[in-house]
Design an enzyme around this catalytic site. Structure first.
Site, PDB file in Angstrom:
ATOM      1  N   ASP A  13       0.815  -1.229   0.000  1.00 52.16           N
ATOM      2  CA  ASP A  13       0.000   0.000   0.000  1.00 52.16           C
ATOM      3  C   ASP A  13       0.844   1.272   0.000  1.00 52.16           C
ATOM      4  O   ASP A  13       0.438   2.297   0.543  1.00 52.16           O
ATOM      5  CB  ASP A  13      -0.955   0.025   1.221  1.00 52.16           C
ATOM      6  CG  ASP A  13      -1.770  -1.232   1.320  1.00 52.16           C
ATOM      7  OD1 ASP A  13      -2.248  -1.691   0.275  1.00 52.16           O
ATOM      8  OD2 ASP A  13      -1.935  -1.762   2.434  1.00 52.16           O
ATOM      9  N   GLU A  14       2.007   1.228  -0.619  1.00 59.38           N
ATOM     10  CA  GLU A  14       2.882   2.399  -0.640  1.00 59.38           C
ATOM     11  C   GLU A  14       2.463   3.433  -1.674  1.00 59.38           C
ATOM     12  O   GLU A  14       3.039   4.524  -1.737  1.00 59.38           O
ATOM     13  CB  GLU A  14       4.338   1.988  -0.933  1.00 59.38           C
ATOM     14  CG  GLU A  14       5.012   1.125   0.123  1.00 59.38           C
ATOM     15  CD  GLU A  14       4.787  -0.358  -0.120  1.00 59.38           C
ATOM     16  OE1 GLU A  14       3.996  -0.694  -1.031  1.00 59.38           O
ATOM     17  OE2 GLU A  14       5.395  -1.174   0.593  1.00 59.38           O
ATOM     18  N   LYS A  16       2.147   2.332  -5.039  1.00 54.77           N
ATOM     19  CA  LYS A  16       2.858   1.884  -6.250  1.00 54.77           C
ATOM     20  C   LYS A  16       1.989   2.058  -7.494  1.00 54.77           C
ATOM     21  O   LYS A  16       2.494   2.365  -8.556  1.00 54.77           O
ATOM     22  CB  LYS A  16       3.243   0.404  -6.134  1.00 54.77           C
ATOM     23  CG  LYS A  16       4.220   0.109  -5.031  1.00 54.77           C
ATOM     24  CD  LYS A  16       4.468  -1.380  -4.908  1.00 54.77           C
ATOM     25  CE  LYS A  16       3.252  -2.163  -4.492  1.00 54.77           C
ATOM     26  NZ  LYS A  16       2.788  -1.955  -3.120  1.00 54.77           N
ATOM     27  N   GLY A  17       0.669   1.848  -7.325  1.00 57.76           N
ATOM     28  CA  GLY A  17      -0.249   1.949  -8.465  1.00 57.76           C
ATOM     29  C   GLY A  17      -0.136   3.313  -9.115  1.00 57.76           C
ATOM     30  O   GLY A  17      -0.042   3.441 -10.335  1.00 57.76           O
ATOM     31  N   GLY A  40      -4.320  -4.343  -4.080  1.00 55.13           N
ATOM     32  CA  GLY A  40      -5.316  -3.380  -4.524  1.00 55.13           C
ATOM     33  C   GLY A  40      -4.607  -2.115  -4.925  1.00 55.13           C
ATOM     34  O   GLY A  40      -3.910  -1.520  -4.106  1.00 55.13           O
ATOM     35  N   HIS A  41      -4.707  -1.754  -6.175  1.00 53.85           N
ATOM     36  CA  HIS A  41      -4.069  -0.532  -6.646  1.00 53.85           C
ATOM     37  C   HIS A  41      -5.144   0.477  -7.028  1.00 53.85           C
ATOM     38  O   HIS A  41      -6.063   0.156  -7.766  1.00 53.85           O
ATOM     39  CB  HIS A  41      -3.188  -0.811  -7.871  1.00 53.85           C
ATOM     40  CG  HIS A  41      -1.966  -1.602  -7.541  1.00 53.85           C
ATOM     41  ND1 HIS A  41      -1.176  -2.191  -8.481  1.00 53.85           N
ATOM     42  CD2 HIS A  41      -1.403  -1.883  -6.357  1.00 53.85           C
ATOM     43  CE1 HIS A  41      -0.180  -2.813  -7.883  1.00 53.85           C
ATOM     44  NE2 HIS A  41      -0.300  -2.652  -6.593  1.00 53.85           N
ATOM     45  N   THR A 125      -5.765 -11.678   3.491  1.00 56.46           N
ATOM     46  CA  THR A 125      -6.892 -11.052   2.783  1.00 56.46           C
ATOM     47  C   THR A 125      -7.978 -12.078   2.457  1.00 56.46           C
ATOM     48  O   THR A 125      -9.002 -11.733   1.874  1.00 56.46           O
ATOM     49  CB  THR A 125      -6.405 -10.404   1.471  1.00 56.46           C
ATOM     50  OG1 THR A 125      -5.803 -11.434   0.675  1.00 56.46           O
ATOM     51  CG2 THR A 125      -5.378  -9.308   1.729  1.00 56.46           C
ATOM     52  N   GLN A 219       2.270  -5.806  -3.307  1.00 59.62           N
ATOM     53  CA  GLN A 219       2.653  -5.860  -1.888  1.00 59.62           C
ATOM     54  C   GLN A 219       3.975  -5.102  -1.639  1.00 59.62           C
ATOM     55  O   GLN A 219       4.374  -4.303  -2.475  1.00 59.62           O
ATOM     56  CB  GLN A 219       2.765  -7.310  -1.379  1.00 59.62           C
ATOM     57  CG  GLN A 219       1.431  -8.019  -1.223  1.00 59.62           C
ATOM     58  CD  GLN A 219       0.925  -8.666  -2.490  1.00 59.62           C
ATOM     59  OE1 GLN A 219       1.670  -9.275  -3.220  1.00 59.62           O
ATOM     60  NE2 GLN A 219      -0.349  -8.530  -2.765  1.00 59.62           N
ATOM     61  N   THR A 296      -9.804  -5.249   1.305  1.00 67.29           N
ATOM     62  CA  THR A 296     -10.682  -5.751   2.369  1.00 67.29           C
ATOM     63  C   THR A 296     -11.393  -4.631   3.141  1.00 67.29           C
ATOM     64  O   THR A 296     -12.269  -4.924   3.952  1.00 67.29           O
ATOM     65  CB  THR A 296      -9.859  -6.572   3.384  1.00 67.29           C
ATOM     66  OG1 THR A 296      -8.818  -5.723   3.886  1.00 67.29           O
ATOM     67  CG2 THR A 296      -9.237  -7.802   2.744  1.00 67.29           C
ATOM     68  N   PRO A 299      -9.170  -1.089   8.413  1.00 62.93           N
ATOM     69  CA  PRO A 299      -8.362   0.092   8.739  1.00 62.93           C
ATOM     70  C   PRO A 299      -6.889  -0.300   8.828  1.00 62.93           C
ATOM     71  O   PRO A 299      -6.563  -1.353   9.377  1.00 62.93           O
ATOM     72  CB  PRO A 299      -8.892   0.531  10.117  1.00 62.93           C
ATOM     73  CG  PRO A 299      -9.723  -0.583  10.619  1.00 62.93           C
ATOM     74  CD  PRO A 299     -10.118  -1.453   9.464  1.00 62.93           C
ATOM     75  N   ARG A 300      -6.019   0.503   8.257  1.00 62.02           N
ATOM     76  CA  ARG A 300      -4.589   0.174   8.305  1.00 62.02           C
ATOM     77  C   ARG A 300      -3.972   0.684   9.593  1.00 62.02           C
ATOM     78  O   ARG A 300      -4.372   1.736  10.108  1.00 62.02           O
ATOM     79  CB  ARG A 300      -3.867   0.810   7.108  1.00 62.02           C
ATOM     80  CG  ARG A 300      -4.337   0.224   5.793  1.00 62.02           C
ATOM     81  CD  ARG A 300      -3.668   0.898   4.602  1.00 62.02           C
ATOM     82  NE  ARG A 300      -4.206   0.355   3.361  1.00 62.02           N
ATOM     83  CZ  ARG A 300      -4.378   1.041   2.241  1.00 62.02           C
ATOM     84  NH1 ARG A 300      -4.036   2.312   2.178  1.00 62.02           N
ATOM     85  NH2 ARG A 300      -4.875   0.460   1.169  1.00 62.02           N
ATOM     86  N   LEU A 327       3.168  12.563   0.762  1.00 58.85           N
ATOM     87  CA  LEU A 327       3.799  13.596   1.593  1.00 58.85           C
ATOM     88  C   LEU A 327       2.740  14.568   2.106  1.00 58.85           C
ATOM     89  O   LEU A 327       2.844  15.087   3.217  1.00 58.85           O
ATOM     90  CB  LEU A 327       4.865  14.338   0.765  1.00 58.85           C
ATOM     91  CG  LEU A 327       5.754  15.286   1.549  1.00 58.85           C
ATOM     92  CD1 LEU A 327       6.617  14.537   2.567  1.00 58.85           C
ATOM     93  CD2 LEU A 327       6.663  16.100   0.621  1.00 58.85           C
ATOM     94  N   ASP A 328       1.704  14.796   1.308  1.00 57.98           N
ATOM     95  CA  ASP A 328       0.635  15.733   1.691  1.00 57.98           C
ATOM     96  C   ASP A 328      -0.080  15.318   2.972  1.00 57.98           C
ATOM     97  O   ASP A 328      -0.595  16.173   3.698  1.00 57.98           O
ATOM     98  CB  ASP A 328      -0.394  15.840   0.553  1.00 57.98           C
ATOM     99  CG  ASP A 328      -0.939  14.470   0.157  1.00 57.98           C
ATOM    100  OD1 ASP A 328      -0.130  13.566  -0.094  1.00 57.98           O
ATOM    101  OD2 ASP A 328      -2.180  14.297   0.130  1.00 57.98           O
TER     102      ASP A 328
HETATM  103  P1  IMP Z   1      -2.294 -12.792   1.969  1.00 55.03           P
HETATM  104  O1  IMP Z   1      -1.373 -12.217   0.935  1.00 55.03           O
HETATM  105  O2  IMP Z   1      -3.759 -12.561   1.658  1.00 55.03           O
HETATM  106  O3  IMP Z   1      -1.982 -14.214   2.266  1.00 55.03           O
HETATM  107  O4  IMP Z   1      -2.049 -11.996   3.344  1.00 55.03           O
HETATM  108  C1  IMP Z   1      -0.834 -12.075   4.065  1.00 55.03           C
HETATM  109  C2  IMP Z   1      -0.481 -10.738   4.685  1.00 55.03           C
HETATM  110  O5  IMP Z   1      -0.134  -9.811   3.655  1.00 55.03           O
HETATM  111  C3  IMP Z   1      -1.615 -10.090   5.464  1.00 55.03           C
HETATM  112  O6  IMP Z   1      -1.065  -9.363   6.542  1.00 55.03           O
HETATM  113  C4  IMP Z   1      -2.217  -9.108   4.452  1.00 55.03           C
HETATM  114  O7  IMP Z   1      -2.895  -8.037   5.073  1.00 55.03           O
HETATM  115  C5  IMP Z   1      -0.977  -8.658   3.733  1.00 55.03           C
HETATM  116  N1  IMP Z   1      -1.213  -8.201   2.368  1.00 55.03           N
HETATM  117  C6  IMP Z   1      -1.418  -8.986   1.282  1.00 55.03           C
HETATM  118  N2  IMP Z   1      -1.567  -8.204   0.186  1.00 55.03           N
HETATM  119  C7  IMP Z   1      -1.423  -6.942   0.574  1.00 55.03           C
HETATM  120  C8  IMP Z   1      -1.431  -5.695  -0.125  1.00 55.03           C
HETATM  121  O8  IMP Z   1      -1.576  -5.603  -1.343  1.00 55.03           O
HETATM  122  N3  IMP Z   1      -1.242  -4.585   0.645  1.00 55.03           N
HETATM  123  C9  IMP Z   1      -1.020  -4.660   1.981  1.00 55.03           C
HETATM  124  N4  IMP Z   1      -0.997  -5.793   2.665  1.00 55.03           N
HETATM  125  C10 IMP Z   1      -1.193  -6.931   1.969  1.00 55.03           C
END
Ligand code: IMP
Length: 419
Positions: A13-14, A16-17, A40-41, A125, A219, A296, A299-300, A327-328
């Site tokens: 979730d940096e 990248k998309g 998810g991008h 997920t 990821q 999903t 909340p992060r 940065l914003d």
């Molecule tokens: P899995 O990839 O669904 O098996 O999940 C394993 C771990 O990676 C869990 O902590 C997920 O929340 C995390 N995770 C998987 N895909 C992403 C992503 O695209 N962004 C952030 N966390 C991810």
């Protein structure tokens, strides 16, 4: 013309998309090489939001998009994304590697069952990612080439279901029958056949012809199956090494590796998070940064920027340049912190320990920074407030890697390129 690689350096979730979308304008081909629809991008173009889980975000710009051998493909999700792009009037140019693994309904059931019965949950997920890659390693996976050939798919399914029925019954769950699975997947099997190819060769030919190839990692590095905070990781390899094996290209195919990191840090799911924040400040950042999972909706977790993580990610992946995103989101916060080392048993550490149990015991050592207010538009580095420049300079100096891209908003226009 060698390829450009884009990798996440944190827990995913940096942003990248957005970076890929930005760089894709100059690329001919965009290739995804790991993960599945756990990713998810989000890409915002001209006020329109596109959310992708599988197809590389370069699709928004009608680029040739590839899903390489390292990707886990949920065929129904792929078909949905193709349809979504077609509804938007996009020309879908897609190649899926013959070797890519298929996520089957029983993988999703197994993922959920394992999480439900685990005493220490990973927080997956629940998209079937772990069980799918486990089957690949166990040689009981089904590959894209087998999937799109209905007769071979039936044959393979029959063989694999023998194991899956036993596995699922251990959790008291009925495995879907061959007929049920065929009914669910047959349409995708027929419709996706046209996209079958050999991405390894497509990329090799493109590079030979001097075309621009962009490689998109899903990821982030600390979710890597080997180098992340195991077992709180995903089951693929969002690394430079993962790009090579996940596509089938050689080391000299790569020109530059761009590491993407948020100006702070987030994590979804369980596992150590040394700079994690709690309370009001975390809530403010979460709301401002819309830090809820694209896949999903969870909340992060929120924390300060952790340079120990970025140092390790940079070293192992050979990061040439950095893209700092969001940065914003830090704009308007009075005091900011960056973690540049960990404290463990009286010692100062500059790299993330290999043993996750040790990471869990590390305490952050911070440098404090004055906050800043960002102007609405940035045309050059000099438009940044001095405090923001100081914050960014510290990152560059500590990592010895230049920042080349600064993203300060969700839109394509909210991006500053630094020469
Ligand atoms: P899995 O990839 O669904 O098996 O999940 C394993 C771990 O990676 C869990 O902590 C997920 O929340 C995390 N995770 C998987 N895909 C992403 C992503 O695209 N962004 C952030 N966390 C991810």
């Amino acid at each position: 013309m060698p390829a450009t690689l884009v990798l996440g350096m944190q827990f995913g979730d940096e942003g990248k998309g957005k970076v890929v979308d930005f760089l894709a304008s100059k690329a001919d081909i965009v290739v995804r090489f790991n993960g599945g629809n756990n990713a998810g991008h989000t890409v915002v173009v001209a006020g329109k939001t596109y959310k992708f889980h599988l197809i590389p975000s370069g699709a928004v710009q009608d680029k040739l998009c590839c899903l390489a051998s390292g990707v886990a493909v949920n065929p129904k999700v792929l078909l949905e994304e193709i349809k979504m792009l077609q509804r938007e009037g996009k020309e879908v140019r897609l190649i899926v590697d013959a070797r890519a693994q298929i996520i089957m309904p029983y993988h999703i059931l197994l993922d959920g069952a394992k999480e439900a019965s685990a005493n220490k949950k990973i927080g997956t997920t629940k998209r079937g990612i772990g069980p799918c890659y486990a089957d690949r390693a166990a040689r009981t996976g089904i590959r894209f080439a087998e999937f799109v050939d209905l007769e071979r798919f039936k044959e393979r399914l029959k063989a694999v279901l023998l194991f899956k029925q036993k596995e699922l019954s251990a959790y008291g769950i009925n495995c879907p029958s061959e007929e049920e699975i065929l009914k669910e997947y047959e349409n995708a099997c027929r419709k996706l056949r046209q996209y079958l190819g050999d991405v390894s060769l497509v990329v090799r030919d493109a590079l030979k012809e001097g075309r621009q190839v962009l490689l998109e990692g899903a990821q982030g590095f600390f979710l890597d199956n080997d180098f992340g905070t195991y077992p709180y990781v995903t089951s693929s390899h969002p690394t430079t090494g993962g790009a090579l094996t996940g596509i089938g290209i050689a080391h000299n195919a790569l020109d530059r590796a761009i590491g993407v990191a948020k100006a702070y840090c987030t994590r979804v799911g369980s596992g150590p998070f040394v700079t994690e924040l709690a309370g009001e400040l975390a809530d403010t950042i979460r709301e401002k940064g819309k830090e809820y999972g694209t896949t999903t909706g969870r909340p992060r977790r929120i924390g300060w920027l952790d340079l120990v993580m970025l140092r390790t990610a940079s070293r192992i992946n050979g990061i040439d340049e950095l893209a700092i995103t969001k940065l914003d989101v830090l704009s308007g916060i009075e005091k900011l912190k960056i973690c540049y080392a960990y404290k463990l048993d009286g010692k100062e550490l500059k790299e993330v320990p290999a043993d996750t149990a040790l990471v869990e015991r590390c305490k952050p050592i911070y440098k404090e920074f004055e906050g800043f207010e960002l102007p609405a538009e940035l045309k050059k580095l000099g438009d940044l407030p001095a405090q923001a420049r100081e914050y960014l300079k510290f990152i560059e100096t500590e990592l010895n890697v230049p920042i080349k891209i600064i993203s300060y908003g969700p839109g394509r226009k909210d991006t500053l390129l630094i020469d």
